[in-house]
Design a protein around this motif. Sequence first.
Motif, PDB file in Angstrom:
ATOM      1  N   MET A   1       0.802  -1.186   0.096  1.00 34.47           N
ATOM      2  CA  MET A   1       0.079  -0.031  -0.080  1.00 34.47           C
ATOM      3  C   MET A   1       0.870   1.332   0.041  1.00 34.47           C
ATOM      4  O   MET A   1       0.714   2.163  -0.740  1.00 34.47           O
ATOM      5  CB  MET A   1      -0.813  -0.021   1.183  1.00 34.47           C
ATOM      6  CG  MET A   1      -1.704   1.234   1.418  1.00 34.47           C
ATOM      7  SD  MET A   1      -2.472   1.378   2.978  1.00 34.47           S
ATOM      8  CE  MET A   1      -3.280   2.921   2.618  1.00 34.47           C
ATOM      9  N   LEU A   2       2.002   1.406   0.823  1.00 33.96           N
ATOM     10  CA  LEU A   2       2.673   2.408   0.785  1.00 33.96           C
ATOM     11  C   LEU A   2       3.369   2.830  -0.460  1.00 33.96           C
ATOM     12  O   LEU A   2       3.763   3.836  -0.742  1.00 33.96           O
ATOM     13  CB  LEU A   2       4.140   2.073   1.835  1.00 33.96           C
ATOM     14  CG  LEU A   2       3.546   2.140   3.364  1.00 33.96           C
ATOM     15  CD1 LEU A   2       4.809   1.557   4.179  1.00 33.96           C
ATOM     16  CD2 LEU A   2       2.881   3.283   3.819  1.00 33.96           C
ATOM     17  N   ILE A   3       3.478   1.816  -1.329  1.00 40.09           N
ATOM     18  CA  ILE A   3       4.153   2.004  -2.632  1.00 40.09           C
ATOM     19  C   ILE A   3       3.122   2.494  -3.684  1.00 40.09           C
ATOM     20  O   ILE A   3       3.222   3.307  -4.551  1.00 40.09           O
ATOM     21  CB  ILE A   3       4.624   0.735  -3.127  1.00 40.09           C
ATOM     22  CG1 ILE A   3       6.283   0.569  -2.214  1.00 40.09           C
ATOM     23  CG2 ILE A   3       5.100   0.982  -4.521  1.00 40.09           C
ATOM     24  CD1 ILE A   3       6.841  -0.811  -2.294  1.00 40.09           C
ATOM     25  N   ILE A   4       1.912   1.785  -3.537  1.00 45.78           N
ATOM     26  CA  ILE A   4       0.896   1.957  -4.487  1.00 45.78           C
ATOM     27  C   ILE A   4       0.293   3.362  -4.420  1.00 45.78           C
ATOM     28  O   ILE A   4      -0.244   3.939  -5.391  1.00 45.78           O
ATOM     29  CB  ILE A   4      -0.054   0.839  -4.635  1.00 45.78           C
ATOM     30  CG1 ILE A   4       0.266  -0.439  -4.862  1.00 45.78           C
ATOM     31  CG2 ILE A   4      -1.238   1.068  -5.368  1.00 45.78           C
ATOM     32  CD1 ILE A   4      -0.787  -1.711  -5.048  1.00 45.78           C
ATOM     33  N   VAL A   5       0.253   3.945  -3.201  1.00 41.45           N
ATOM     34  CA  VAL A   5      -0.303   5.162  -3.038  1.00 41.45           C
ATOM     35  C   VAL A   5       0.417   6.231  -3.870  1.00 41.45           C
ATOM     36  O   VAL A   5       0.028   7.395  -4.213  1.00 41.45           O
ATOM     37  CB  VAL A   5      -0.449   5.521  -1.482  1.00 41.45           C
ATOM     38  CG1 VAL A   5      -1.608   4.482  -1.017  1.00 41.45           C
ATOM     39  CG2 VAL A   5       0.441   5.472  -0.767  1.00 41.45           C
ATOM     40  N   THR A   6       1.732   6.012  -3.794  1.00 40.27           N
ATOM     41  CA  THR A   6       2.689   6.684  -4.774  1.00 40.27           C
ATOM     42  C   THR A   6       2.680   6.579  -6.171  1.00 40.27           C
ATOM     43  O   THR A   6       3.538   7.310  -6.877  1.00 40.27           O
ATOM     44  CB  THR A   6       4.167   6.699  -4.189  1.00 40.27           C
ATOM     45  OG1 THR A   6       4.615   5.463  -4.652  1.00 40.27           O
ATOM     46  CG2 THR A   6       4.356   6.962  -2.749  1.00 40.27           C
ATOM     47  N   ARG A   7       1.674   5.723  -6.638  1.00 38.02           N
ATOM     48  CA  ARG A   7       1.631   5.609  -8.078  1.00 38.02           C
ATOM     49  C   ARG A   7       2.572   4.701  -8.662  1.00 38.02           C
ATOM     50  O   ARG A   7       3.317   4.865  -9.572  1.00 38.02           O
ATOM     51  CB  ARG A   7       1.474   6.942  -9.036  1.00 38.02           C
ATOM     52  CG  ARG A   7       0.888   6.702 -10.068  1.00 38.02           C
ATOM     53  CD  ARG A   7       0.697   8.012 -10.827  1.00 38.02           C
ATOM     54  NE  ARG A   7      -0.512   8.822 -10.482  1.00 38.02           N
ATOM     55  CZ  ARG A   7      -0.807   9.741 -11.090  1.00 38.02           C
ATOM     56  NH1 ARG A   7      -0.490  10.278 -12.405  1.00 38.02           N
ATOM     57  NH2 ARG A   7      -1.832  10.697 -10.598  1.00 38.02           N
TER      58      ARG A   7
END
Length: 854
Positions: free
Chosen positions: A589-595
Motif C-alpha cells: 500500500m505504501l508503494i501503490i499510493v505513490t503511483r
Amino acid sequence: MNHATAMPPDGPVGARKSFGLAGASKFFGGTVALHDVSFSLWPGEVVALLGENGAGKSTCVKLLAGVYRPDAGHVVIDGRPAAFASPIDARHAGIAVMHQHPGLFPDLSVAENVFMGHMPRTALGAVDHAAARGRTRELLDAIGLDCSPDVVLGRLRTSEQQLVEIARALSLGSRVLIMDEPTAALSQREVRRLFEVVARLKQQGVAMLFVGHRMDEIYEIADRITVLRDGRFVGTERTADLPRERAVQMMVGRSLTMMYPELPAAAGQPLLTVEGLCRDGVFEDIGFTVRPGEILGLGGLVGSGRTEIARVLFGIDAPDRGTVTLAGAPVAFASPRDAMAAGIAYVSEDRIGQSLVMDFDILTNASLTVIDQTTKLGLIAPAQERALVTPYVEQLKLRYRSLDQPVQTLSGGNQQKIVLSKWLATHPRLLILDEPTQGIDVQTKAEVHAMVAELARQGMAIILISSELPELLGMCHRVVVLREGRVAGEFAAAEATQERVMQAATGALAAPPPRLDVPVADAGPTPSGPSPRRSLAGFAKRRELGLVAAIAAILLPIAAINPRVLSPENLTAISMDAALLIIVAVAQMLIIVTRNIDLSIASVIGLSAYAAASVVQAHPELGIAAGLGVACATGIACGLVNGLVITRGGVPSIVVTLGTLAVFRGLNSMVAGGRQISADQVPQAWLDMTSARLLGVPGVVVIAAVILGIAALALRHLPAGRELYAIGSNPDGATLIGIRTHRRVLTSFAVAGLLAGLDGALWASRYATVDARVAMGYELTVIAAVVVGGVAIRGGSGTALGTLLGALLLLVINNGLTLVRVDPLWLQGIYGLVILAAIAIDAAIARRGMKGAI
C-alpha cells in the motif's frame, strides 16, 4: 530603452528592495528558452509579464519558483543574488506561485491542497487538521469560494480548483506572489474577487508578477508591463504610458492589423438542426440551426449548458429528449466514434485533460484521430502518418523542432494548434470549438481566428463556444445566448451588441462587464453539489461496509456447508495467515499510493525468510533477534535497490520490480542451493515467536495489528504520510510545490522492504520449513488484497482499514473454498477476477468524481 530596473511608481523607499531576474538565461539542449532577461518587482506593485506563447514567460516563472536554475545570471531577492536548489528554497525566500496548470491533488481534500507542503502541526509534530480546516475556511471566504474544506478537490469545477490554487498561494503569506495565467478558468465574478485580493496584497507590500493574455485585465491590474519576445527582454514601461497597440507590437515584433477577419457569407440549407433537445437537470428545449460556411456562437453563463450541449452533439452524453438532424437526416450518436464517422469534430475546452496525451510526441497526438488511415496490415506506417499530419501542422504555423518533440514541451498556444490539427485531419463537416483561444497569446489567437474564418469560407459549419464576448461578436454570424439551460436569445451579427447579449445572458436590465462566464446566482459562488462531504464520506463507508458484507456473504453459506469454518481453531489459523498478509499488504500500500508498484515483494519475503532461518540455524546462540535483524536488513536492501533504480534511473516501477522479482528469487535459489531448513533445525524459541500468545492473541497477530495501527496513524496524521498521497495524486504537482518526491518514493520502498523482510522472518517462524520456494506467487495475493481494499492502482487514495478488510476477504475466500473442497488451482483465477472487480469499482469512483466536476 531598457526599464528593467525602473523604480516603483511612488519612487524609492528606503527599506524597499527589489525581486526579479538579472541577466537570466536558460537553455534546454540546443534550444534557447531565455537569454539575458532582467526585470524587477517592487513591494506594493503588480508587474505584468507579456509575450507570445513560447516567449519565455513560463521559464521566468519557473526560475523564480526554484523549479529551474538559470544557466547564466541569477534570481534577485531583496536586491541581492540568490540561488534556489528547489521550490522549497524559493518558498522559504518568500515566493509563492500560482502555476498556469495548477499542481493540485484531486484525490485530497481542499484543506490538504491548500496546505500541502506546509501543513500546520500540533506540538507533537502531527498534522493539525482542525487548524488547517479553520484557516482554509478563512482563505476560501476571502476569495469567495463557497465549499467545505473537507470536500475532495476532484469534485470541484475547474474554475473552483483554480480558486483553491489562489488560496494555497495566499496561505504561504509570502512577500512575492507570482500569478501565471490565474484567470484563464475563472468567471468574471471570480476575477473581480481575485483582483480585490490583489489590491489588499498591494497595500500589505507584496510584490506581484501577473502573467496573462487578456489585455483588459492586464491594463486594469498592472502598474508596469514587461514584454518578452523569443526568450529575450524587449522592455518595461509604466502601464499608463504604454498604449495597447504598442504593447502588442512589442510582443509580436510588428503591428497586428486584424484581430477578427472578415467573415464569408453563409447560405444554403442548414447542415445541423437541433430541436427540443433536453438533458434533465442540465438544459431544456434547445433549438438552433447551423449552415455550411456559418459560424454560430454559443454564449452564456457558467452552468448555462454550453459545453454540455456540445458533449451531447458529439456523442459523449446522451440526450433525454429532442432531435438532431444532420444534412437532412435524423441522427443519434451512441459514442464520439459515431459522431466522428458522421463528420463532426469537437475541440474540448480542456486541452490538457481531454485533448492531448502529454507524454506523447507531436506526431502521435496529431494523428490520433486518423490513426486507422496510417496503418498497413495492422502496423502504423510512419511515412504515411507524417504525410497526413504535416499539412495541418504547417497550415497552423506550429512552432516546433521536430514531430518527435514531446507535446508537453510546447507552449500553450502551440499545444492548442496540435489539438486543432488533430481534428482538421478528420475533414469534418461540423467543427465544435469550445474555448479555442483560452490561454493563448494575441498573435496565436489571431492565427486561430483567421484559420476558423478560412474553414468557414471552405464551407465548414462551425459552432464556437467562448467566454470572451469580443470574440463571439467578432467571429460569429449569429450568437445563441443560453441562460440556466434554456435559449435566452438569438442575435445576428449586425444586431448583436455587448449590452444586448449580456442582458439576455443574465436576465438583468443593466449589462455587467463584458465577459459571459459570470456565475448564475447573485448569492455567491455555486456550492459544489448537495452535502459533498457527507456524500463522499458515505460513499467511502459504503465501500468498506461492502467489504464487510462480502466477507459475511462468503462466511455464512460456507458455515452452513461446513461449520468448521467458524471453529476457534480455524479462526485462529485464519487470523495468523491474515496477519502475515496484512503486514506485507501495508508494505504494498505504501508503494501503490505513490503511483508505483512492487512485483518483487514475494521474492523479498522468500529471500528474507531463508536468510533469517539460515542465521538462527547456524548461530542459535545469537537468539531470534539475530534472525529478525538479518531478515529486516535483507528487506531494506532489496527495497533500496528497487527505489534507487526507480527514482535515480527513472525506470518505471513495474519494469524494475518485474526484473528484481526474478533477481531476488534467483539469488535465493543460489544461496539455498536446493537445501531445506526444517523445524527440527532451528531453536524452539524461533518457532514460538509467532505462536506465543499475548492475552490470548497470537504474537504474529499482535505484530500485524501494531504495524497496521502505526501505518494508519502515519498516513493520516504525519505530513510525510499526506505527501505520499499527494505524490500519487499528482507527481508533477507535488514536485512543483517542493515535495521531495524522489526521497519520499525511495523511503516508501525502503519501509516496504523492511516490512517484507520482517514478514519473511515471521513466515519462517510460522511455517517452520523454509526453502527457495517460500512465498512463490504470493505477489498476486498481496496486490489483490491492496486493490480490493480500495487502494487505487492509479495512486493517491486508499486506507489502512480498507487494506485490512481486503486481506481478510481474500483469506476468507481461500479458507472457505478449501473447506468446501474447491480445487486450490482455482484460487489464482478467482483472485484475478476479484482484482478486476476492484479496478472496475475504482473506475466507477473516478467517473463519479468527473461528473461532479463538470
